[in-house]
Design a protein around this motif. Structure first.
Motif, mmCIF file in Angstrom:
data_model
loop_
_atom_site.group_PDB
_atom_site.id
_atom_site.type_symbol
_atom_site.label_atom_id
_atom_site.label_comp_id
_atom_site.label_asym_id
_atom_site.label_seq_id
_atom_site.Cartn_x
_atom_site.Cartn_y
_atom_site.Cartn_z
ATOM 1 N N GLY A 310 0.806 -1.209 0.000
ATOM 2 C CA GLY A 310 0.000 0.000 0.000
ATOM 3 C C GLY A 310 0.845 1.268 0.000
ATOM 4 N N GLY A 311 2.170 1.116 0.083
ATOM 5 C CA GLY A 311 3.012 2.279 -0.155
ATOM 6 C C GLY A 311 3.514 3.001 1.070
ATOM 7 N N GLY A 312 3.754 2.297 2.173
ATOM 8 C CA GLY A 312 4.263 2.943 3.384
ATOM 9 C C GLY A 312 5.775 3.077 3.413
ATOM 10 N N GLY A 313 6.446 2.560 2.411
ATOM 11 C CA GLY A 313 7.908 2.630 2.415
ATOM 12 C C GLY A 313 8.522 1.399 3.053
ATOM 13 N N LYS A 314 9.845 1.415 3.153
ATOM 14 C CA LYS A 314 10.574 0.246 3.638
ATOM 15 C C LYS A 314 10.588 0.215 5.161
ATOM 16 C CE LYS A 314 13.451 0.559 -0.437
ATOM 17 N NZ LYS A 314 12.865 1.808 -0.982
ATOM 18 N N ILE A 315 10.267 -0.927 5.711
ATOM 19 C CA ILE A 315 10.235 -1.077 7.163
ATOM 20 C C ILE A 315 11.272 -2.127 7.552
ATOM 21 C CG2 ILE A 315 8.798 -1.761 9.119
ATOM 22 C CD1 ILE A 315 6.369 -0.750 7.513
ATOM 23 N N PRO A 316 12.261 -1.739 8.399
ATOM 24 C CA PRO A 316 13.327 -2.681 8.746
ATOM 25 C C PRO A 316 12.875 -3.690 9.808
ATOM 26 C CG PRO A 316 13.703 -0.572 9.842
ATOM 27 C CD PRO A 316 12.453 -0.411 9.021
ATOM 28 N N LEU A 317 13.364 -4.893 9.688
ATOM 29 C CA LEU A 317 13.061 -5.930 10.678
ATOM 30 C C LEU A 317 14.376 -6.488 11.209
ATOM 31 C CD1 LEU A 317 10.361 -8.061 8.807
ATOM 32 C CD2 LEU A 317 9.988 -6.259 10.459
ATOM 33 N N LEU A 318 14.420 -6.734 12.523
ATOM 34 C CA LEU A 318 15.623 -7.288 13.147
ATOM 35 C C LEU A 318 15.223 -8.476 14.005
ATOM 36 C CD1 LEU A 318 17.852 -4.575 14.879
ATOM 37 C CD2 LEU A 318 18.512 -6.141 13.064
ATOM 38 N N PRO A 319 16.095 -9.455 14.123
ATOM 39 C CA PRO A 319 15.831 -10.496 15.117
ATOM 40 C C PRO A 319 15.767 -9.842 16.504
ATOM 41 C CG PRO A 319 17.705 -11.092 13.718
ATOM 42 C CD PRO A 319 17.368 -9.658 13.415
ATOM 43 N N GLN A 320 15.183 -10.521 17.449
ATOM 44 C CA GLN A 320 15.023 -9.956 18.795
ATOM 45 C C GLN A 320 16.333 -10.091 19.585
ATOM 46 O OE1 GLN A 320 13.426 -7.672 20.668
ATOM 47 N NE2 GLN A 320 11.522 -8.606 19.935
ATOM 48 N N TYR A 321 16.941 -8.953 19.913
ATOM 49 C CA TYR A 321 18.155 -8.990 20.724
ATOM 50 C C TYR A 321 17.907 -8.547 22.164
ATOM 51 C CZ TYR A 321 20.808 -9.758 16.441
ATOM 52 O OH TYR A 321 21.300 -10.287 15.291
ATOM 53 N N VAL A 322 16.845 -7.761 22.383
ATOM 54 C CA VAL A 322 16.480 -7.365 23.744
ATOM 55 C C VAL A 322 15.502 -8.414 24.241
ATOM 56 C CG1 VAL A 322 15.372 -5.607 25.164
ATOM 57 C CG2 VAL A 322 16.754 -4.924 23.178
ATOM 58 N N ILE A 323 15.919 -9.189 25.256
ATOM 59 C CA ILE A 323 15.020 -10.280 25.642
ATOM 60 C C ILE A 323 14.278 -10.004 26.935
ATOM 61 C CG2 ILE A 323 16.197 -12.065 24.299
ATOM 62 C CD1 ILE A 323 17.633 -12.922 26.762
ATOM 63 N N GLY A 324 14.598 -8.877 27.576
ATOM 64 C CA GLY A 324 13.813 -8.552 28.762
ATOM 65 C C GLY A 324 14.351 -7.323 29.471
ATOM 66 N N LYS A 325 13.679 -6.963 30.563
ATOM 67 C CA LYS A 325 14.074 -5.794 31.350
ATOM 68 C C LYS A 325 13.932 -6.155 32.815
ATOM 69 C CE LYS A 325 13.860 -1.105 29.996
ATOM 70 N NZ LYS A 325 13.132 0.153 29.996
ATOM 71 N N ASN A 326 14.868 -5.666 33.626
ATOM 72 C CA ASN A 326 14.774 -5.923 35.050
ATOM 73 C C ASN A 326 15.072 -4.598 35.747
ATOM 74 O OD1 ASN A 326 14.812 -6.954 37.572
ATOM 75 N ND2 ASN A 326 16.626 -8.258 37.305
ATOM 76 N N GLY A 327 14.046 -3.832 36.069
ATOM 77 C CA GLY A 327 14.256 -2.475 36.565
ATOM 78 C C GLY A 327 14.962 -1.675 35.492
#
Ligand SMILES: *Cc1c(COP(=O)(O)O)cnc(C)c1O
Ligand code: SF4
Length: 378
Positions: A310-327
């Motif tokens: 539909g013409g939104g342009g290029k959208i980058p995709l990356l594997p998941q490198y941030v696997i969580g947050k602790n505080g």
């Protein structure tokens, strides 16, 4: 006539050729020939090693192109971002400039099948309109010559366009999107390089998809461009049976660096009518990216992108490198899946608070058009 032009004349380019050289059923060959152009020059043809190999799949028509897949002809809505017929203006500061409908090879997976090879849709008579549009739009600082393949133009015509663009003060860079170094490297001549280097900064993005395309001839063509001061990037398309495999992609990107070509984009195959058989699950692309990053030179890693339907342009995709947050600790994993904790900087609570305003709007995808074979224009 130059050598490359002579080679083009010797291309396989008709249903009859398919019957004679590849044993196609005559009726199928004719239907395919009517649907989308065929052109395979003798150089690219010589890269085929066996039927349905990764080279064959890219250039030899396939009965699956006739499937009633109901997919759109213009998946990226380029036509609705076209202020004049030769320009696609989707992003704020750069445009695509379609300069010719011709290609040195007609790729079976092409997104612009509806247009390429059809000189009523992309034509020289629209070139001046394109230059005028760019001259009138001072926000355009980057012009990408595309098509078709702009190197199908003669050096003379190409110079007229490039010099016309160079004369526009706000045009900072000129890019050429061309498949020639891969499909007809003989097109890259000393004369062409000498002409282009007068108009720097010029960039070339080319289009290699498989390591077998990295031949001594292709290497020489890329080196000539690099020696003329032109940075060469590569835009590959991820395709089933061609390069949907981490080992193949690793070999491709390493070979490209030895040819002085920098991998730039890896595209998820577009949802184009007649090319559905090339599509792969997005997870395949993510897995390939996961197996490149860290495992080889960072210089060799392209950006994996989906061109938004539909013409939104290029959208980058990356594997998941941030696997969580602790505080304030961020939990990361590296390329070997070892886990690391990174102490983030606490955000200051100061007035006025910095807020990032997010505006998501959902674009409804346009209803898919139904494929009606007898209405196809060729
Ligand atoms: C891909 C594309 C560009 C160039 O995008 P970059 O990310 O700058 O390489 C510009 N215009 C259109 C319409 C495109 O599809
Ligand atoms: S060279 Fe580009 S425009 Fe031409 S058929 Fe191939 S993908 Fe399409």
């Amino acid at each position: 006539m130059e050598l490359w032009q002579e080679m083009l004349r010797q291309s396989v380019d008709s249903g009859k050729d398919l019957v004679e050289r590849f044993d196609f059923d005559p009726e199928l060959a004719e239907r395919l020939n009517k649907l989308f152009h065929i052109r395979i020059n003798p150089y690219y043809l010589s890269l085929i090693r066996y039927p349905n190999d990764p080279i064959w799949l890219q250039c030899i028509p396939n009965g699956k192109e006739l499937d009633e897949d109901g997919l759109p002809e213009d998946p990226l809505a380029e036509d609705s971002h076209s202020p004049v017929p030769s320009i696609v203006h989707r992003y704020p500061d750069r445009v695509l400039f379609l300069t010719t409908s011709q290609c040195s090879m007609y790729c079976r997976f092409c997104t612009r099948k509806r247009k390429v090879g059809d000189s009523t849709k992309i034509n020289m008579k629209y070139i001046q309109d394109g230059i005028d549009y760019i001259a009138a739009h001072s926000e355009v600082r980057d012009v990408i010559l595309s098509g078709g393949d702009p190197l199908m133009l003669t050096d003379f015509m190409l110079e007229k366009i490039v010099s016309g663009l160079r004369a526009i003060p706000h045009v900072e860079i000129i890019r050429l999107g061309t498949k020639m170094p891969c499909v007809l490297p003989q097109r890259i001549t000393p004369k062409l390089c000498k002409m282009l280097r007068k108009y720097h900064p010029i960039y070339v993005n080319t289009h290699f998809n498989h390591p077998w395309e990295c031949t001594p001839e292709a290497k020489k063509a890329c080196e000539m461009l690099a020696d003329a001061g032109i940075p060469v990037g590569n835009q590959a398309v991820l395709m089933k049976g061609v390069n949907d495999n981490p080992d193949v992609m690793l070999e491709l990107v390493r070979k490209l660096l030895t040819m002085r070509v920098r991998p730039y984009y890896l595209y998820q195959a577009d949802i184009t009518k007649g090319a559905n058989h090339f599509r792969t699950p997005v997870s395949v692309g993510l897995d390939i990216m996961d197996k490149l990053r860290g495992h080889t030179s960072g210089l060799a890693i392209p950006h994996f992108v989906i061109d938004a339907p539909g013409g939104g342009g290029k959208i980058p995709l990356l594997p998941q490198y941030v696997i969580g947050k602790n505080g304030s600790q961020i939990i990361l994993r590296n390329y070997k899946y070892d886990i690391y904790t990174y102490p983030d900087v606490e955000e200051e609570v100061a007035a006025p608070t910095r807020t990032v305003e997010r505006k998501y709007t959902r674009k409804k995808s346009r209803p898919a058009k139904v494929y009606e074979p007898d209405k196809v224009q060729v």
